[in-house]
Scaffold this motif. Structure first.
Motif, PDB file in Angstrom:
ATOM      1  N   UNK A  57       1.771  -1.521  -3.248  1.00 20.41           N
ATOM      2  CA  UNK A  57       2.864  -2.242  -3.894  1.00 20.41           C
ATOM      3  C   UNK A  57       3.102  -3.572  -3.195  1.00 20.41           C
ATOM      4  N   UNK A  58       3.648  -4.509  -3.939  1.00 21.90           N
ATOM      5  CA  UNK A  58       4.115  -5.784  -3.420  1.00 21.90           C
ATOM      6  C   UNK A  58       3.112  -6.560  -2.595  1.00 21.90           C
ATOM      7  N   UNK A  59       3.535  -6.878  -1.369  1.00 22.54           N
ATOM      8  CA  UNK A  59       2.735  -7.727  -0.489  1.00 22.54           C
ATOM      9  C   UNK A  59       1.401  -7.096  -0.119  1.00 22.54           C
ATOM     10  N   UNK A  60       1.374  -5.786   0.038  1.00 21.23           N
ATOM     11  CA  UNK A  60       0.115  -5.121   0.412  1.00 21.23           C
ATOM     12  C   UNK A  60      -0.891  -5.213  -0.727  1.00 21.23           C
ATOM     13  N   UNK A  61      -0.427  -5.078  -1.944  1.00 19.75           N
ATOM     14  CA  UNK A  61      -1.304  -5.195  -3.110  1.00 19.75           C
ATOM     15  C   UNK A  61      -1.936  -6.595  -3.126  1.00 19.75           C
ATOM     16  N   UNK A  62      -1.102  -7.613  -2.932  1.00 16.84           N
ATOM     17  CA  UNK A  62      -1.599  -8.998  -2.886  1.00 16.84           C
ATOM     18  C   UNK A  62      -2.561  -9.180  -1.719  1.00 16.84           C
ATOM     19  N   UNK A  63      -2.242  -8.603  -0.555  1.00 17.69           N
ATOM     20  CA  UNK A  63      -3.109  -8.722   0.621  1.00 17.69           C
ATOM     21  C   UNK A  63      -4.475  -8.080   0.367  1.00 17.69           C
ATOM     22  N   UNK A  64      -4.487  -6.956  -0.315  1.00 18.02           N
ATOM     23  CA  UNK A  64      -5.758  -6.287  -0.644  1.00 18.02           C
ATOM     24  C   UNK A  64      -6.592  -7.152  -1.588  1.00 18.02           C
ATOM     25  N   UNK A  65      -5.934  -7.726  -2.568  1.00 16.32           N
ATOM     26  CA  UNK A  65      -6.643  -8.602  -3.512  1.00 16.32           C
ATOM     27  C   UNK A  65      -7.238  -9.806  -2.781  1.00 16.32           C
ATOM     28  N   UNK A  66      -6.446 -10.428  -1.930  1.00 23.02           N
ATOM     29  CA  UNK A  66      -6.913 -11.600  -1.181  1.00 23.02           C
ATOM     30  C   UNK A  66      -8.044 -11.212  -0.233  1.00 23.02           C
TER      31      UNK A  66
END
Length: 153
Positions: A57-66
């Motif tokens: 969720x949230x920031x971790x989801x974005x971090x995984x994508x990046x």
């Protein structure tokens, strides 16, 4: 009859450019490492799986994508590097200044590609598109290398 190849004085520029790409390769690796840490993806996993991203969720989801984008940018660099570097070294035998300049431009576009790929809030890594100009420079080096090889026949 033996073939003699004279290395031009300016070939040093080609060697400097090729040495700079070693640093560029390590820069890619360090970026992937920092994004891996942010995404909390343990070794030996190469990527965050779609299931892991969906469950985050949230920031971790974005971090995984990046992280996935950074990893893919590094892989793309390595996929092209194996033909770029020999082309640079071969082309530089006949066209040392042109090859070195073209190689330097290639390196700049590889940085633009990697940074663009990992740009936040950019769907599907589309930020990399600005760096795709590495392709024309790579093709120029292929042409110069081919011409250099042909001229040695």
């Amino acid at each position: 009859m033996p073939l003699t190849i004279t290395i031009p004085q300016e070939y040093g520029y080609v060697l400097l450019c090729s040495t700079a790409t070693f640093i560029l390769s390590n820069w890619h690796a360090m970026r992937v490492g920092s994004f891996r840490k942010s995404a909390q993806i343990p070794f030996p996993n190469h990527f965050a799986t779609p299931e892991q991203i969906a469950a985050a969720s949230g920031d971790r989801k974005e971090a995984m994508h990046i992280f996935n984008c950074a990893q893919r940018a590094h892989y793309n660099f390595l996929e092209n590097y194996v033909s770029f570097l020999p082309a640079l070294l071969i082309a530089g035998l006949k066209f040392p200044v042109s090859a070195a300049i073209t190689g330097a431009v290639w390196s700049v576009f590889r940085i633009v590609y990697a940074v663009g790929y990992t740009k936040k809030n950019t769907p599907n890594g589309k930020g990399r598109i600005a760096g795709l100009y590495f392709w024309p420079t790579q093709l120029v080096l292929y042409g110069l290398a081919g011409y250099t090889a042909y001229s040695l026949l």
